[in-house]
Design a protein around this motif. Structure first.
Motif, mmCIF file in Angstrom:
data_model
loop_
_atom_site.group_PDB
_atom_site.id
_atom_site.type_symbol
_atom_site.label_atom_id
_atom_site.label_comp_id
_atom_site.label_asym_id
_atom_site.label_seq_id
_atom_site.Cartn_x
_atom_site.Cartn_y
_atom_site.Cartn_z
ATOM 1 N N ALA A 200 0.823 -1.213 0.000
ATOM 2 C CA ALA A 200 0.000 0.000 0.000
ATOM 3 C C ALA A 200 0.855 1.259 0.000
ATOM 4 O O ALA A 200 0.522 2.257 -0.663
ATOM 5 N N ALA A 201 1.983 1.238 0.725
ATOM 6 C CA ALA A 201 2.874 2.402 0.763
ATOM 7 C C ALA A 201 3.488 2.662 -0.606
ATOM 8 O O ALA A 201 3.633 3.819 -1.030
ATOM 9 N N LEU A 202 3.859 1.605 -1.312
ATOM 10 C CA LEU A 202 4.411 1.762 -2.660
ATOM 11 C C LEU A 202 3.366 2.343 -3.605
ATOM 12 O O LEU A 202 3.657 3.248 -4.395
ATOM 13 N N ILE A 203 2.150 1.824 -3.530
ATOM 14 C CA ILE A 203 1.081 2.298 -4.415
ATOM 15 C C ILE A 203 0.780 3.770 -4.167
ATOM 16 O O ILE A 203 0.697 4.571 -5.115
ATOM 17 N N LYS A 204 0.634 4.139 -2.915
ATOM 18 C CA LYS A 204 0.327 5.536 -2.586
ATOM 19 C C LYS A 204 1.438 6.464 -3.059
ATOM 20 O O LYS A 204 1.174 7.530 -3.640
ATOM 21 N N SER A 205 2.690 6.059 -2.863
ATOM 22 C CA SER A 205 3.819 6.893 -3.288
ATOM 23 C C SER A 205 3.844 7.043 -4.804
ATOM 24 O O SER A 205 4.112 8.130 -5.323
ATOM 25 N N ALA A 206 3.563 5.963 -5.525
ATOM 26 C CA ALA A 206 3.560 6.020 -6.989
ATOM 27 C C ALA A 206 2.451 6.933 -7.498
ATOM 28 O O ALA A 206 2.656 7.717 -8.437
ATOM 29 N N GLN A 207 1.277 6.831 -6.896
ATOM 30 C CA GLN A 207 0.166 7.689 -7.314
ATOM 31 C C GLN A 207 0.468 9.162 -7.039
ATOM 32 O O GLN A 207 0.212 10.029 -7.887
ATOM 33 N N GLN A 208 1.024 9.448 -5.873
ATOM 34 C CA GLN A 208 1.363 10.838 -5.543
ATOM 35 C C GLN A 208 2.481 11.362 -6.436
ATOM 36 O O GLN A 208 2.462 12.534 -6.835
ATOM 37 N N ALA A 209 3.434 10.506 -6.762
ATOM 38 C CA ALA A 209 4.541 10.929 -7.617
ATOM 39 C C ALA A 209 4.053 11.328 -8.998
ATOM 40 O O ALA A 209 4.558 12.281 -9.599
ATOM 41 N N GLN A 210 3.054 10.617 -9.496
ATOM 42 C CA GLN A 210 2.509 10.943 -10.807
ATOM 43 C C GLN A 210 1.619 12.183 -10.740
ATOM 44 O O GLN A 210 1.734 13.092 -11.556
ATOM 45 N N GLU A 211 0.736 12.225 -9.738
ATOM 46 C CA GLU A 211 -0.236 13.320 -9.649
ATOM 47 C C GLU A 211 0.412 14.639 -9.253
ATOM 48 O O GLU A 211 0.032 15.706 -9.752
ATOM 49 N N GLN A 212 1.391 14.592 -8.358
ATOM 50 C CA GLN A 212 2.008 15.805 -7.831
ATOM 51 C C GLN A 212 3.387 16.073 -8.420
ATOM 52 O O GLN A 212 4.068 16.992 -7.982
#
Length: 324
Positions: A200-212
């Motif tokens: 879950a931590a990897l997924i959240k970081s990947a999503q934030q990295a793309q969006e932000q």
């Protein structure tokens, strides 16, 4: 009335560390088997499928569990057991099935060849690949960043409070199999592995990295539903060649593509009857797994609900798994 148990983590009293090709270690139930499938081939036998901590595995396990219950009349237990220690369950009777195995030649040698308490049960149909990834916007903006030989030039972009003066390589569950420290050392990269703690931590970081538009270099794997929702690009490490990862301390090559397989206890293979045949026959695609995993993660469904949805939509796939 059939009962499905998603047990909490239960200790085997063993310590383990992640090693090998693409996996996760953990803990297994220590109670004695009670009518486990390994000891019963009848319709009421209980099948114990270990649940390793990533959602793709859970998707496969829940579909097989649903069919065992609803087509063959078996009870199913789904104990949460991190990857490497699940193999210990073959010896104690706490585990009948590992539904998705990522390599582990060392464990195959120990439990299949030497102890003879487990056997291979064929391919899942899934092709598994571990690698290092960045968000697509970084690949577009920074020339050559997907070549590992250029990573040091961009290390400053990836610095965090956890990595200090070095670039950060974000990792997941500490029990996952990992060559990262050896790769960084042997490829002379100015990076530090930082453990995020979970999928879950990897997924959240990947999503934030793309969006932000945050820089991120991280360990991840395919099959995974995230690739259908977030644009990621793989970093090219030195190509895998046979034997390049034989010595864990000297690894300087990428991970291989793996034909993911199933491992079952020898006892279950010998006495599990049609339940064993169904597990052995189970084979689907990365796309199938991703669809169920996506429903579980983003669709608000339980594993059983997602499995039921997939089963109802794909009878032509799973009917071939049911023993005659």
């Amino acid at each position: 009335m059939k009962i499905r148990l998603l047990a909490g983590l239960v200790a085997l009293g063993l310590a383990a560390t992640g090693c090998g090709g693409a996996t996760v270690d953990g803990t297994a139930g220590s109670s004695a088997p009670t009518g486990g499938a390994g000891a019963s081939a009848g319709p009421s036998g209980t099948v114990k499928i270990a649940i390793n901590p990533w959602v793709g595995y859970e998707a496969s396990a829940n579909v097989v569990a649903y069919l065992l219950e609803n087509e063959l009349g078996h009870d199913v237990e789904l104990p949460e057991i991190k990857e490497q220690l699940a193999w210990e369950g073959f010896e104690t009777g706490d585990v009948d099935v590992i539904i998705e195995n990522w390599g582990h030649p060392d464990l195959k040698k120990q439990f299949i060849e030497e102890k003879k308490v487990a056997v291979e049960a064929g391919s899942t149909g899934n092709k598994g690949v571990i690698g290092w990834y960045i968000p697509k916007w970084m690949a577009d903006e920074y020339p050559g960043i997907t070549d590992y030989r250029n990573l040091n030039k961009y290390a400053e972009l990836f610095r965090t409070s956890e990595s200090g003066d070095q670039g950060q390589l974000l990792f997941g569950d500490p029990s996952y199999v990992s060559n990262e420290d050896a790769l960084i050392r042997n490829l002379k990269l100015d990076y530090k592995v930082v453990v995020g703690g979970s999928e879950a931590a990897l997924i959240k970081s990947a999503q934030q990295a793309q969006e932000q538009r945050r820089p991120l270099l991280f360990y991840f794997w395919d099959p995974h539903w995230l690739f259908s929702e977030t644009e990621l690009v793989r970093v090219n490490l030195p190509p895998y060649t046979e034997g390049c990862d034989a010595d864990p301390k000297k690894v300087a090559c990428d991970y291989p593509e793996m034909d993911l397989d199933k491992i079952v206890s020898k006892r279950f293979a010998d006495t599990g009857g049609k339940a064993y045949e169904l597990v052995k026959n189970f084979s689907w695609t990365n796309e199938h797994q991703n669809a169920v995993a996506d429903d579980m993660t983003n669709g608000g469904m339980t594993g059983e609900e997602a499995a039921k949805k997939w089963v109802e939509a794909n009878p032509s796939v799973w009917q071939a798994w049911i023993p005659k």
